[in-house]
Motif scaffolding. Structure first.
Motif, PDB file in Angstrom:
ATOM      1  N   ASP A   1       0.835  -1.202   0.000  1.00 46.52           N
ATOM      2  CA  ASP A   1       0.000   0.000   0.000  1.00 46.52           C
ATOM      3  C   ASP A   1       0.871   1.255   0.000  1.00 46.52           C
ATOM      4  OD1 ASP A   1      -2.357  -1.527   0.178  1.00 46.52           O
ATOM      5  OD2 ASP A   1      -2.205  -1.622   2.361  1.00 46.52           O
TER       6      ASP A   1
ATOM      7  N   ALA B   1       1.296   4.138  -3.091  1.00 42.05           N
ATOM      8  CA  ALA B   1       0.964   5.531  -2.827  1.00 42.05           C
ATOM      9  C   ALA B   1       2.168   6.452  -2.902  1.00 42.05           C
ATOM     10  CB  ALA B   1       0.319   5.659  -1.449  1.00 42.05           C
TER      11      ALA B   1
ATOM     12  N   ASP C   1      -6.138   6.886   4.239  1.00 49.78           N
ATOM     13  CA  ASP C   1      -6.415   7.065   2.812  1.00 49.78           C
ATOM     14  C   ASP C   1      -5.934   5.885   1.974  1.00 49.78           C
ATOM     15  OD1 ASP C   1      -7.519   9.614   3.289  1.00 49.78           O
ATOM     16  OD2 ASP C   1      -5.540  10.550   3.189  1.00 49.78           O
ATOM     17  N   VAL C   2      -5.035   5.058   2.523  1.00 50.11           N
ATOM     18  CA  VAL C   2      -4.484   3.957   1.724  1.00 50.11           C
ATOM     19  C   VAL C   2      -4.709   2.587   2.369  1.00 50.11           C
ATOM     20  CG1 VAL C   2      -2.703   5.475   0.778  1.00 50.11           C
ATOM     21  CG2 VAL C   2      -2.191   4.106   2.803  1.00 50.11           C
TER      22      VAL C   2
END
Length: 219
Positions: A52, A56, A80-81
Motif C-alpha cells: 500500500d 501511494a 487514505d491507503v
C-alpha cells in the motif's frame, strides 16, 4: 494449536490519522510488512501493508526531489491507503479456523483480539507456515509415512497400535481426504532412529497401502 500460540505479540500499530511518511519510517526501522491501524479510541479500523505504501509513493522514475517526495508522503494519511473492514480473530481460536479464513478470503495477515476486544497480536501467513512445520515435525529428524486407508471407525487405532507395539514415538498424525471416495490419507511423523524400518513391512503385510516415505534430518 491456538492462535495465541503462533501470533506475533506485542504488535506494532499506527493511528489512522498519522502520515504515510511516519508509517514508512516505522516499517523501515522495524522491518515490517503489515501494520494494524487504530482509531483514536484504540479500535482496529484497518490494516496497511508495504505494498500500500509503495503504490501511494512516488515512483523511482519521478522527477520529485527527496524533499518533495517526503512532503507528499507527509500529506497523505494512513486511512487514505489502508484496507478497511479488516477481518480479526480471537487469540483463543483454533489455528485451523484462522488458516481457513486466510485461505478463503485471500488475506496474508489477521489482527488478533483478546477477550476484552483489544488488539493483542497479529498472525501472518509466515506464522501459519511455521506452525505447519511444527505440526508435521519438519523441524526435527523424523520419518513421514503416508498411508491410504479405508475410511471406517477404528482404522486409526489399528495403525497406531502397530507403532505402539514396537515402541515407536508418534510425533504427529494428520488425516485428509483422498481423491477416492471412502478413503483417507494418514500422514504419520515418527521417530524410527532406534527401531529401523521393520514397521514399514508390517504395515504393508497388514494390507495397508503406503504411498510415500520421507525422512527429514534436523539441520
Amino acid at each position: 494449536m491456538l492462535v495465541k500460540d503462533i501470533m506475533t505479540s506485542p504488535v506494532y500499530t499506527i493511528n489512522q490519522n498519522q502520515s504515510l511518511l511516519e508509517l514508512q519510517g516505522l516499517m523501515n526501522d522495524d522491518d515490517l510488512r503489515r501494520v494494524p491501524v487504530l482509531n483514536d479510541a484504540g479500535q482496529v479500523v484497518g490494516i496497511v501493508t508495504d505494498r500500500d505504501v509503495k503504490l501511494a509513493s512516488p515512483s523511482e522514475a519521478s522527477t520529485l526531489s527527496r524533499y518533495e517526495a517526503s512532503y507528499l508522503l507527509s500529506r497523505i494519511k494512513v486511512k487514505d491507503v489502508m484496507t478497511h473492514n479488516v477481518k480479526t480473530v480471537y487469540a483463543t481460536e483454533d489455528l485451523a479456523d484462522v488458516a481457513a479464513l486466510m485461505h478463503q478470503d485471500h488475506i496474508a495477515s489477521v489482527p488478533v483480539m483478546n477477550e476484552e476486544n483489544t488488539l493483542c497480536g497479529i498472525v501472518t501467513d509466515s506464522d501459519v507456515f511455521r506452525a505447519l512445520v511444527d505440526i508435521f515435525g519438519l523441524n526435527q529428524s523424523a520419518s513421514r509415512i503416508t498411508i491410504d486407508v479405508t475410511d471406517k471407525p477404528g482404522i486409526l487405532a489399528e495403525v497406531t497400535k502397530m507403532f505402539a507395539d514396537r515402541g515407536i514415538n508418534i510425533i504427529s498424525c494428520v488425516t485428509s481426504d483422498t481423491k477416492n471416495p471412502g478413503e483417507k490419507e494418514l500422514v504419520f511423523t515418527v521417530d524410527l532412529s532406534q527401531v529401523g524400518m521393520a514397521v514399514i513391512e508390517e504395515i504393508r503385510e497388514a494390507g495397508y497401502k503406503i504411498t510415500n516415505i520421507a525422512t527429514t534430518r534436523k539441520k
